[in-house]
Design an enzyme around this catalytic site. Structure first.
Site, PDB file in Angstrom:
ATOM      1  N   ASP A  90       0.837  -1.202   0.000  1.00  0.00           N
ATOM      2  CA  ASP A  90       0.000   0.000   0.000  1.00  0.00           C
ATOM      3  C   ASP A  90       0.874   1.255   0.000  1.00  0.00           C
ATOM      4  O   ASP A  90       0.442   2.320  -0.446  1.00  0.00           O
ATOM      5  CB  ASP A  90      -0.882   0.029   1.267  1.00  0.00           C
ATOM      6  CG  ASP A  90      -1.753  -1.217   1.363  1.00  0.00           C
ATOM      7  OD1 ASP A  90      -1.947  -1.734   2.488  1.00  0.00           O
ATOM      8  OD2 ASP A  90      -2.202  -1.693   0.297  1.00  0.00           O
TER       9      ASP A  90
ATOM     10  N   LYS B 188      18.606   6.884   7.301  1.00  0.00           N
ATOM     11  CA  LYS B 188      18.634   5.439   6.964  1.00  0.00           C
ATOM     12  C   LYS B 188      20.048   4.935   7.195  1.00  0.00           C
ATOM     13  O   LYS B 188      21.014   5.628   6.893  1.00  0.00           O
ATOM     14  CB  LYS B 188      18.249   5.266   5.486  1.00  0.00           C
ATOM     15  CG  LYS B 188      16.868   5.783   5.120  1.00  0.00           C
ATOM     16  CD  LYS B 188      16.693   5.788   3.582  1.00  0.00           C
ATOM     17  CE  LYS B 188      17.537   6.899   2.954  1.00  0.00           C
ATOM     18  NZ  LYS B 188      17.297   7.029   1.495  1.00  0.00           N
TER      19      LYS B 188
ATOM     20  N   ASP C  36      18.698   2.823  -3.824  1.00  0.00           N
ATOM     21  CA  ASP C  36      19.849   2.496  -4.683  1.00  0.00           C
ATOM     22  C   ASP C  36      21.064   2.057  -3.871  1.00  0.00           C
ATOM     23  O   ASP C  36      22.109   1.757  -4.461  1.00  0.00           O
ATOM     24  CB  ASP C  36      20.232   3.725  -5.529  1.00  0.00           C
ATOM     25  CG  ASP C  36      20.816   4.834  -4.680  1.00  0.00           C
ATOM     26  OD1 ASP C  36      22.013   5.159  -4.833  1.00  0.00           O
ATOM     27  OD2 ASP C  36      20.093   5.357  -3.818  1.00  0.00           O
TER      28      ASP C  36
HETATM   29  O1  LIG Z   1      26.017  11.952   1.216  1.00  0.00           O
HETATM   30  C1  LIG Z   1      24.822  11.948   1.397  1.00  0.00           C
HETATM   31  O2  LIG Z   1      24.232  12.662   2.249  1.00  0.00           O
HETATM   32  C2  LIG Z   1      24.039  10.931   0.601  1.00  0.00           C
HETATM   33  O3  LIG Z   1      24.810  10.359  -0.394  1.00  0.00           O
HETATM   34  C3  LIG Z   1      22.837  11.399  -0.168  1.00  0.00           C
HETATM   35  O4  LIG Z   1      22.450  12.612   0.105  1.00  0.00           O
HETATM   36  C4  LIG Z   1      21.813  10.275  -0.089  1.00  0.00           C
HETATM   37  O5  LIG Z   1      20.540  10.715  -0.406  1.00  0.00           O
HETATM   38  P1  LIG Z   1      19.405   9.592  -0.677  1.00  0.00           P
HETATM   39  O6  LIG Z   1      20.003   8.610  -1.667  1.00  0.00           O
HETATM   40  O7  LIG Z   1      19.102   8.943   0.662  1.00  0.00           O
HETATM   41  O8  LIG Z   1      18.245  10.377  -1.261  1.00  0.00           O
HETATM   42 MG   LIG Z   2      19.985   7.070  -2.801  1.00  0.00          MG
END
Ligand SMILES: O=C(O)[C@H](O)[C@H](O)COP(=O)(O)O
Ligand SMILES: [Mg+2]
Length: 312
Positions: A22, A227, A252
């Site tokens: 969802d 995260k 990713d």
């Molecule tokens: O260095 C960083 O902060 C991260 O690589 C980047 O900003 C990750 O962003 P996300 O892929 O979680 O959108």
């Molecule tokens: Mg990312």
């Protein structure tokens, strides 16, 4: 080790995959875009998911922008969004500091290494701060700085926390101030600890590499509020009243996005190959996380709908 199911081009499997959930928690950098380049078909795919009654939440570790700034970026790039469906590591950090950490009233100021996104989210939570984008810190250190930092006359007595994030203007002066606050007992937090930042179809220093020098100096790891941390997942669950079993994390990066979904006990994880991680990363015997599903790019989820082919 279970192998991820490859979905690209398999319309029946994609249909079944979409109907399992969802809510889709969508990472941004490396999934939706790289810098200001939106990957082909992403706006249409988001609208397709929404047309199927799915909730889309953007969950990014990129702390350089606030939720409001991200709405402007999404709008400018032709993607419909609102601040209520964006959950970034700057916001996650601000609510952690204001609502969970509860710093002592005489030690409630934050020394920020990072950009305006962190400042705006701290302001939205009425958390006082110094540093960040303040031009006073964008210069070389001087002999007077060494003296004043060392004897404390240039430090602010009510700083009780150091928060590090992606900072495009990092320098020796900022690190010197942050080190002294940490040596004086300040809580060490990070918006996130991503090693690299996917940008312009390549990789640049990430937030984790900006804050790493302080971790090395102090022999201490920061508490990271993005995260794959539990604090961010708990905050997202609470805000959106998620059924974790009916929620999928799409990302990713194995050690942030996919680990976040697995440790958060979500119903599923989908890796995309437009950012950091590749199949060889999860095929390695010491893989940090293995996604349940993967596609070449996010738009593969809506390709058959866009192509007009009959849905099975
Ligand atoms: O260095 C960083 O902060 C991260 O690589 C980047 O900003 C990750 O962003 P996300 O892929 O979680 O959108
Ligand atoms: Mg990312």
């Amino acid at each position: 080790m279970t192998k991820p199911q490859y979905l690209t081009g398999d319309n029946a499997a994609i249909n079944e995959f979409i109907d399992r959930f969802d809510v889709f928690l969508l990472d941004c950098d490396g999934v939706i875009w790289t810098g200001d380049h939106v990957f082909d078909g992403v706006p249409e795919t988001l609208e397709f998911l929404r047309s199927r009654g799915k909730k889309v939440v953007f969950v990014t570790n990129n702390s350089t922008k606030s939720r409001q700034e991200y709405v402007k970026k999404f709008t400018g790039l032709g993607i419909q969004s609102n601040a209520e469906e964006i959950f970034g590591s700057a916001y996650s950090s601000a609510i952690y500091i204001s609502r969970i950490l509860k710093l002592h009233p005489f030690k409630n100021k934050v020394f920020v290494i990072g950009e305006a996104g962190i400042e705006e989210e701290l302001r939205s939570e009425n958390v006082p701060f110094i540093g960040g984008t303040d031009p006073a810190f964008r210069r070389d250190i001087t002999p007077e700085d060494f003296e004043g930092i060392a004897d404390g006359s240039l430090l602010e007595p009510d700083v009780g926390c150091v928060l590090t994030g992606l900072d495009f203007h990092i320098n020796y002066l900022k690190l010197s101030h942050a080190l002294q606050y940490l040596r004086r007992g300040a809580v060490f937090l990070a918006t996130n600890t991503d090693s690299t930042f996917p940008m312009a179809h390549n990789f640049f220093p990430g937030a984790g590499s900006i804050g790493k020098p302080l971790a090395y100096m102090m022999n201490q790891q920061p508490v990271a509020l993005g995260k794959p941390g539990k604090a961010m997942m708990d905050a997202i669950e609470g805000k959106f009243e998620l059924d974790r079993a009916r929620t999928c994390m799409v990302g990713d990066r194995l050690n942030t996005d996919i680990k976040f979904g697995i440790e958060g006990k979500l119903g599923g994880t989908l890796a995309v190959l437009t950012g950091v991680s590749k199949p060889a990363d999860w095929e390695a015997k010491d893989a940090v996380a293995v996604p349940a599903f993967y596609v070449d790019k996010l738009s593969d989820l809506g390709a058959f709908a866009q192509g007009g082919a009959q849905e099975t």
